[in-house]
Motif scaffolding. Structure first.
Motif, PDB file in Angstrom:
ATOM      1  N   THR A 167       0.860  -1.179   0.000  1.00 21.59           N
ATOM      2  CA  THR A 167       0.000   0.000   0.000  1.00 21.59           C
ATOM      3  C   THR A 167       0.895   1.228   0.000  1.00 21.59           C
ATOM      4  O   THR A 167       1.907   1.257   0.707  1.00 21.59           O
ATOM      5  N   TYR A 168       0.519   2.252  -0.768  1.00 22.63           N
ATOM      6  CA  TYR A 168       1.382   3.433  -0.799  1.00 22.63           C
ATOM      7  C   TYR A 168       0.627   4.648  -1.323  1.00 22.63           C
ATOM      8  O   TYR A 168      -0.428   4.540  -1.948  1.00 22.63           O
ATOM      9  N   ASN A 169       1.169   5.812  -1.013  1.00 28.24           N
ATOM     10  CA  ASN A 169       0.786   7.060  -1.666  1.00 28.24           C
ATOM     11  C   ASN A 169       2.032   7.930  -1.736  1.00 28.24           C
ATOM     12  O   ASN A 169       3.147   7.413  -1.602  1.00 28.24           O
ATOM     13  N   GLN A 170       1.881   9.234  -1.913  1.00 22.87           N
ATOM     14  CA  GLN A 170       3.062  10.080  -2.070  1.00 22.87           C
ATOM     15  C   GLN A 170       3.830  10.271  -0.768  1.00 22.87           C
ATOM     16  O   GLN A 170       4.976  10.734  -0.775  1.00 22.87           O
ATOM     17  N   LEU A 171       3.219   9.911   0.366  1.00 25.05           N
ATOM     18  CA  LEU A 171       3.844  10.148   1.667  1.00 25.05           C
ATOM     19  C   LEU A 171       4.508   8.919   2.271  1.00 25.05           C
ATOM     20  O   LEU A 171       5.449   9.041   3.051  1.00 25.05           O
ATOM     21  N   PHE A 172       4.023   7.736   1.956  1.00 29.74           N
ATOM     22  CA  PHE A 172       4.536   6.537   2.614  1.00 29.74           C
ATOM     23  C   PHE A 172       4.321   5.316   1.740  1.00 29.74           C
ATOM     24  O   PHE A 172       3.562   5.339   0.769  1.00 29.74           O
ATOM     25  N   ALA A 173       4.979   4.231   2.131  1.00 30.42           N
ATOM     26  CA  ALA A 173       4.742   2.928   1.512  1.00 30.42           C
ATOM     27  C   ALA A 173       4.757   1.866   2.597  1.00 30.42           C
ATOM     28  O   ALA A 173       5.568   1.924   3.527  1.00 30.42           O
TER      29      ALA A 173
END
Length: 294
Positions: A32-38
């Motif tokens: 799971t990820y977005n621009q802030l974390f993975a």
């Protein structure tokens, strides 16, 4: 993906103890990820996945980012812990503390008290004698907070891979923990070819649950690290012991920093699972990589 073929050899019967290990590993990844974390997780050689995780995504710059992970042999315990942690607020009025009035001593008192309340309440909700460890990361406007209970671990690193801060594992092999347990009337024992344990059984010295033990020996009392958000801090990495059993803080920090300029953080997290697996991890593996906006 290239993987050492030895890692996929069938486990021998003498290693399938108490239905803990599978004959073959389960290497499918949860990412799971977005621009802030993975986040990346893998079940590995275990017969079940005992790692749970949850994250809150900030809405604006004033929001608190939060990452929780928990690990336990009983899924019900972990799920309840994650849900309960999600309901913790930072002051008695059920609101976030204003940053201009923030006091680290007040914060530490509230968090530690909430963990103790959670541990006490948990005993009335689950008919289970197992326990859980957990680590929480809070990222506020000014500081990063790592709240650790057990042997999951969090590190804060710079862009060049320097470890700026790290939580300490709560294990009976740690001299400070050993002295605390013995002062409370407990024993740290060690059998041949085994790690030190509390009363011959538990390899962790602080937990939520595990009510068959005297909780004075294994209190639900987390340690809290506060680190300022500045130009040095680039990433926070929190992971379960399936990673830290085979990689040091420095190895993980260098692995992330050397790839950060040309690899996405979700791919770095995925590759860290592969690396830990190749290095011989036999546990569940879970890791968060969180970018710090300076």
């Amino acid at each position: 993906m290239a993987t050492n073929s030895k890692m996929f050899e069938k486990k021998s019967d003498d290693k399938i103890k108490k239905n803990i290990f599978s004959y073959y590993p389960k290497t499918r990844k949860d990412i799971t990820y977005n621009q802030l974390f993975a986040f990346a997780g893998m079940q590995g050689w275990r017969t079940s996945n005992e790692d749970f995780h949850k994250h809150l995504i900030p809405i604006d710059d004033q929001s608190w980012k939060r990452i929780d992970t928990a690990k336990n042999a009983a899924n019900l315990v972990d799920k309840y812990i994650i849900d309960a942690l999600n309901q913790i607020r930072l002051n008695p009025n059920n609101e976030l503390i204003d940053k201009s009035q923030f006091n680290i001593n007040q914060f530490s008192y509230i968090i530690k008290n909430k963990f103790l309340q959670l541990d006490k309440h948990l005993s009335t909700l689950v008919n289970d004698q197992s326990g859980s460890v957990c680590i929480v990361c809070l990222i506020g406007p000014l500081y990063i907070y790592l709240i650790n209970l057990g042997d999951s671990r969090g590190i804060i690193i710079s862009n060049n891979g320097q470890v700026l801060a790290s939580t300490k594992d709560h294990k009976p092999s740690v001299e400070q923990e050993k002295k605390r347990i013995e002062k409370a009337g407990g024993r740290v024992t060690q059998c041949e070819n085994d790690v030190p344990r509390v009363e011959y059984k538990l390899a962790i010295s602080r937990t939520l649950g595990d009510y068959t033990f005297d909780k004075r020996f294994i209190p639900a009392s987390p340690d809290i690290i506060q680190y300022p958000i500045n130009s040095s801090a680039s990433f926070v990495i929190i992971a379960c012991d399936g990673i830290w059993d085979v990689m040091t803080n420095e190895q993980v920090a260098q692995f992330v920093s050397q790839k950060a300029s040309n690899t996405s953080i979700q791919d770095i997290a995925s590759q860290l699972l592969d690396q830990s697996f190749i290095l011989g991890s036999t546990d569940n593996m879970s890791i968060y990589i969180i970018k710090i906006s300076n």
